[in-house]
Scaffold this active site. Sequence first.
Site, PDB file in Angstrom:
ATOM      1  N   ARG A 120       2.856  -1.337  25.908  1.00  0.00           N
ATOM      2  CA  ARG A 120       3.370  -0.155  25.172  1.00  0.00           C
ATOM      3  C   ARG A 120       4.630  -0.450  24.359  1.00  0.00           C
ATOM      4  NH1 ARG A 120       2.105   2.631  30.129  1.00  0.00           N
ATOM      5  NH2 ARG A 120      -0.001   3.459  29.965  1.00  0.00           N
ATOM      6  N   LYS A 142       6.090  -1.682   8.958  1.00  0.00           N
ATOM      7  CA  LYS A 142       4.659  -1.369   8.906  1.00  0.00           C
ATOM      8  C   LYS A 142       3.904  -2.542   9.501  1.00  0.00           C
ATOM      9  CE  LYS A 142       4.033   1.783   5.042  1.00  0.00           C
ATOM     10  NZ  LYS A 142       3.438   1.943   3.703  1.00  0.00           N
ATOM     11  N   GLU A 184       5.045  -8.263  -5.865  1.00  0.00           N
ATOM     12  CA  GLU A 184       5.788  -7.246  -5.088  1.00  0.00           C
ATOM     13  C   GLU A 184       7.238  -7.160  -5.568  1.00  0.00           C
ATOM     14  OE1 GLU A 184       4.181  -5.264  -3.173  1.00  0.00           O
ATOM     15  OE2 GLU A 184       2.769  -6.267  -1.834  1.00  0.00           O
ATOM     16  N   LYS A 226      14.052  -2.148  -0.879  1.00  0.00           N
ATOM     17  CA  LYS A 226      13.146  -1.665   0.170  1.00  0.00           C
ATOM     18  C   LYS A 226      13.926  -1.028   1.312  1.00  0.00           C
ATOM     19  CE  LYS A 226       9.062  -2.334   2.835  1.00  0.00           C
ATOM     20  NZ  LYS A 226       7.832  -3.049   3.077  1.00  0.00           N
ATOM     21  N   GLU A 236       7.029   7.215   6.037  1.00  0.00           N
ATOM     22  CA  GLU A 236       6.277   7.563   4.819  1.00  0.00           C
ATOM     23  C   GLU A 236       5.847   9.026   4.753  1.00  0.00           C
ATOM     24  OE1 GLU A 236       3.873   4.321   3.236  1.00  0.00           O
ATOM     25  OE2 GLU A 236       2.468   5.824   2.501  1.00  0.00           O
ATOM     26  N   ARG A 240       8.864   6.913   0.561  1.00  0.00           N
ATOM     27  CA  ARG A 240       8.324   5.584   0.864  1.00  0.00           C
ATOM     28  C   ARG A 240       6.943   5.367   0.242  1.00  0.00           C
ATOM     29  NH1 ARG A 240       8.533   1.961   6.435  1.00  0.00           N
ATOM     30  NH2 ARG A 240       7.388   0.205   5.530  1.00  0.00           N
ATOM     31  N   ASN A 244       3.946   2.090  -2.533  1.00  0.00           N
ATOM     32  CA  ASN A 244       2.516   1.781  -2.630  1.00  0.00           C
ATOM     33  C   ASN A 244       2.012   1.785  -4.068  1.00  0.00           C
ATOM     34  OD1 ASN A 244       2.095   1.523   0.149  1.00  0.00           O
ATOM     35  ND2 ASN A 244       2.085   3.741   0.370  1.00  0.00           N
ATOM     36  N   HIS A 247      -1.294   0.184  -4.934  1.00  0.00           N
ATOM     37  CA  HIS A 247      -1.986  -0.169  -3.688  1.00  0.00           C
ATOM     38  C   HIS A 247      -3.332   0.536  -3.514  1.00  0.00           C
ATOM     39  CE1 HIS A 247       1.660  -2.259  -2.831  1.00  0.00           C
ATOM     40  NE2 HIS A 247       1.325  -2.552  -1.597  1.00  0.00           N
ATOM     41  N   HIS A 251      -5.896  -2.126  -2.865  1.00  0.00           N
ATOM     42  CA  HIS A 251      -6.579  -2.228  -1.567  1.00  0.00           C
ATOM     43  C   HIS A 251      -8.095  -2.118  -1.754  1.00  0.00           C
ATOM     44  CE1 HIS A 251      -2.933  -1.130   1.215  1.00  0.00           C
ATOM     45  NE2 HIS A 251      -2.878  -2.356   0.747  1.00  0.00           N
ATOM     46  N   HIS A 264      -3.330 -10.639  -1.855  1.00  0.00           N
ATOM     47  CA  HIS A 264      -2.776  -9.283  -1.828  1.00  0.00           C
ATOM     48  C   HIS A 264      -1.934  -8.992  -3.080  1.00  0.00           C
ATOM     49  CE1 HIS A 264      -1.168  -5.557  -0.258  1.00  0.00           C
ATOM     50  NE2 HIS A 264       0.055  -6.003  -0.462  1.00  0.00           N
TER      51      HIS A 264
HETATM   52  P1  NAD Z   1      -0.483 -14.713   4.045  1.00  0.00           P
HETATM   53  O1  NAD Z   1       0.211 -14.328   5.266  1.00  0.00           O
HETATM   54  O2  NAD Z   1      -1.971 -14.828   4.082  1.00  0.00           O
HETATM   55  O3  NAD Z   1       0.145 -16.064   3.496  1.00  0.00           O
HETATM   56  C1  NAD Z   1      -0.379 -16.651   2.344  1.00  0.00           C
HETATM   57  C2  NAD Z   1      -0.797 -18.105   2.587  1.00  0.00           C
HETATM   58  O4  NAD Z   1       0.369 -18.932   2.610  1.00  0.00           O
HETATM   59  C3  NAD Z   1      -1.497 -18.350   3.905  1.00  0.00           C
HETATM   60  O5  NAD Z   1      -2.491 -19.314   3.728  1.00  0.00           O
HETATM   61  C4  NAD Z   1      -0.375 -18.883   4.786  1.00  0.00           C
HETATM   62  O6  NAD Z   1      -0.834 -19.658   5.866  1.00  0.00           O
HETATM   63  C5  NAD Z   1       0.375 -19.725   3.796  1.00  0.00           C
HETATM   64  N1  NAD Z   1       1.775 -19.967   4.098  1.00  0.00           N
HETATM   65  C6  NAD Z   1       2.657 -19.155   4.710  1.00  0.00           C
HETATM   66  N2  NAD Z   1       3.889 -19.671   4.657  1.00  0.00           N
HETATM   67  C7  NAD Z   1       3.784 -20.855   4.014  1.00  0.00           C
HETATM   68  C8  NAD Z   1       4.708 -21.846   3.626  1.00  0.00           C
HETATM   69  N3  NAD Z   1       6.010 -21.700   3.833  1.00  0.00           N
HETATM   70  N4  NAD Z   1       4.248 -22.950   3.006  1.00  0.00           N
HETATM   71  C9  NAD Z   1       2.926 -23.089   2.730  1.00  0.00           C
HETATM   72  N5  NAD Z   1       2.002 -22.171   3.035  1.00  0.00           N
HETATM   73  C10 NAD Z   1       2.432 -21.055   3.665  1.00  0.00           C
HETATM   74  O7  NAD Z   1      -0.180 -13.674   2.855  1.00  0.00           O
HETATM   75  P2  NAD Z   1       1.170 -13.008   2.354  1.00  0.00           P
HETATM   76  O8  NAD Z   1       1.026 -12.946   0.891  1.00  0.00           O
HETATM   77  O9  NAD Z   1       2.356 -13.606   2.931  1.00  0.00           O
HETATM   78  O10 NAD Z   1       1.048 -11.522   2.945  1.00  0.00           O
HETATM   79  C11 NAD Z   1      -0.039 -10.695   2.611  1.00  0.00           C
HETATM   80  C12 NAD Z   1      -0.264  -9.727   3.733  1.00  0.00           C
HETATM   81  O11 NAD Z   1       0.894  -8.913   3.898  1.00  0.00           O
HETATM   82  C13 NAD Z   1      -1.420  -8.789   3.503  1.00  0.00           C
HETATM   83  O12 NAD Z   1      -2.189  -8.692   4.670  1.00  0.00           O
HETATM   84  C14 NAD Z   1      -0.754  -7.462   3.208  1.00  0.00           C
HETATM   85  O13 NAD Z   1      -1.527  -6.361   3.599  1.00  0.00           O
HETATM   86  C15 NAD Z   1       0.486  -7.564   4.027  1.00  0.00           C
HETATM   87  N6  NAD Z   1       1.584  -6.706   3.551  1.00  0.00           N
HETATM   88  C16 NAD Z   1       2.206  -5.929   4.457  1.00  0.00           C
HETATM   89  C17 NAD Z   1       3.269  -5.150   4.068  1.00  0.00           C
HETATM   90  C18 NAD Z   1       4.016  -4.355   5.075  1.00  0.00           C
HETATM   91  O14 NAD Z   1       4.862  -3.546   4.696  1.00  0.00           O
HETATM   92  N7  NAD Z   1       3.795  -4.571   6.351  1.00  0.00           N
HETATM   93  C19 NAD Z   1       3.701  -5.182   2.735  1.00  0.00           C
HETATM   94  C20 NAD Z   1       3.045  -5.996   1.829  1.00  0.00           C
HETATM   95  C21 NAD Z   1       1.988  -6.776   2.253  1.00  0.00           C
HETATM   96  N1  GLY Z   2       4.600  -2.137   1.399  1.00  0.00           N
HETATM   97  C1  GLY Z   2       4.720  -0.713   1.484  1.00  0.00           C
HETATM   98  C2  GLY Z   2       5.673  -0.226   2.519  1.00  0.00           C
HETATM   99  O1  GLY Z   2       6.246  -1.007   3.258  1.00  0.00           O
HETATM  100  O2  GLY Z   2       5.870   0.941   2.642  1.00  0.00           O
END
Ligand code: NAD
Ligand code: GLY
Length: 364
Positions: A120, A142, A184, A226, A236, A240, A244, A247, A251, A264
């Site tokens: 939890r 998030k 982003e 942010k 949100e 907030r 998006n 998005h 998405h 992404h």
């Molecule tokens: P990812 O985590 O898939 O990383 C991209 C690629 O880079 C992967 O292959 C990873 O293994 C590789 N990688 C990571 N660090 C590295 C490094 N230092 N050197 C070499 N390779 C490396 O993708 P991302 O773009 O980091 O994140 C996308 C994800 O984030 C999506 O799932 C999206 O929905 C999510 N997201 C979440 C929020 C939130 O607020 N929580 C906001 C935006 C995006």
């Molecule tokens: N990436 C959108 C949020 O964090 O609200």
Amino acid sequence: MMKTLTVTLEDRSYPIYIGSGLLSRTKLLAQHIQNKEVCIVTNTTVSPLYLKKLTASLADNFHCEVVVLPDGEQYKSLTELNQIFDQLLRSQFSRQVTLIALGGGVIGDMTGFAAACYQRGVPFIQIPTTLLSQVDSSVGGKTAVNHALGKNMIGAFYQPECVIADTNTLNTLDDRQLSSGLAEVIKYGLINDFIFFEWLEKNIEKLRSRDENLLAEAIERSCNNKAIIVAKDEREQGVRALLNLGHTFGHAIETGMGYGEVLHGEAIAIGMMMAVDLSLRLRWLSAPDAERIKQLFVAAGLPVEVPSEMSETDFMSLMAVDKKVQDGVIRLVLLKGIGQAVLSDDYGASLLSETLTHYTNHSK
Ligand code: NAD
Ligand code: GLY
């Protein structure tokens, strides 16, 4: 040089540390771990690059285990999430464990969700290693996994203890991933920071060639934008939602194309251009501004066209599964100018249809 920002959320407030070489700063991390138990979650790509550095700084003082997940957006699922719970339970980790996310946004979102659920709720720390995760996903709490029918549909709001963004990790990131992160970054300029947008126009080439100081400044300005929005509206209920921008369309592209096919940030860039197009049709945005935005995405190495596999019908059914849908109405983030995003359901179905038709007319 290290910069520290704060996400101000009463008793859930936390620092964001930004700087080079932070992975080796043992004390920085250790001060945020409350007990002796630590479980690092990473993936098969990041672990050979950075795991040793991190465990070296923890080994002497903590009982530390590691879960290595497969790499890819397609593994951001309940099935893979279970691997984290399997190991936590097999090793009898208690409620005192701190989870550490070492990786990009996929690892960060999954680790955060695992931390929200395990017994939890246990503390967790974000160590983002992609540009995208350093400017966006590691901040704000998030957490989620994808479902076959919708992106990030299973998740929780759950804040980390701290965010440690070591800018040196960006040296191993490939160019496509760097551009994905820039999407982003540009988003913040479009939402509410025209001056940052102009700064990005001026510096985009140097950012793509990884000028260390400019990248650090872009990360800091993004996180600052942010943090201000999250502090106003953690869950949100209002402002907030502006984060998006792009998005709802983006998405739909990620889900429709199969997770991992379009990155992404790439999907969000295309989605932002679709939001720009609709804003232009509404006469909220001028044609020169729309062109200026497109040019910045192109200069950042990002796609601005919808993949040829996607049809208007695909968009309409996928966009109906969006967290901003209320009473069956799709609410969209649109632009009244560069730096002036608004959330609206007042765009008219026919204009939305014109945007979708335009972007899915692949013979144009
Ligand atoms: P990812 O985590 O898939 O990383 C991209 C690629 O880079 C992967 O292959 C990873 O293994 C590789 N990688 C990571 N660090 C590295 C490094 N230092 N050197 C070499 N390779 C490396 O993708 P991302 O773009 O980091 O994140 C996308 C994800 O984030 C999506 O799932 C999206 O929905 C999510 N997201 C979440 C929020 C939130 O607020 N929580 C906001 C935006 C995006
Ligand atoms: N990436 C959108 C949020 O964090 O609200």
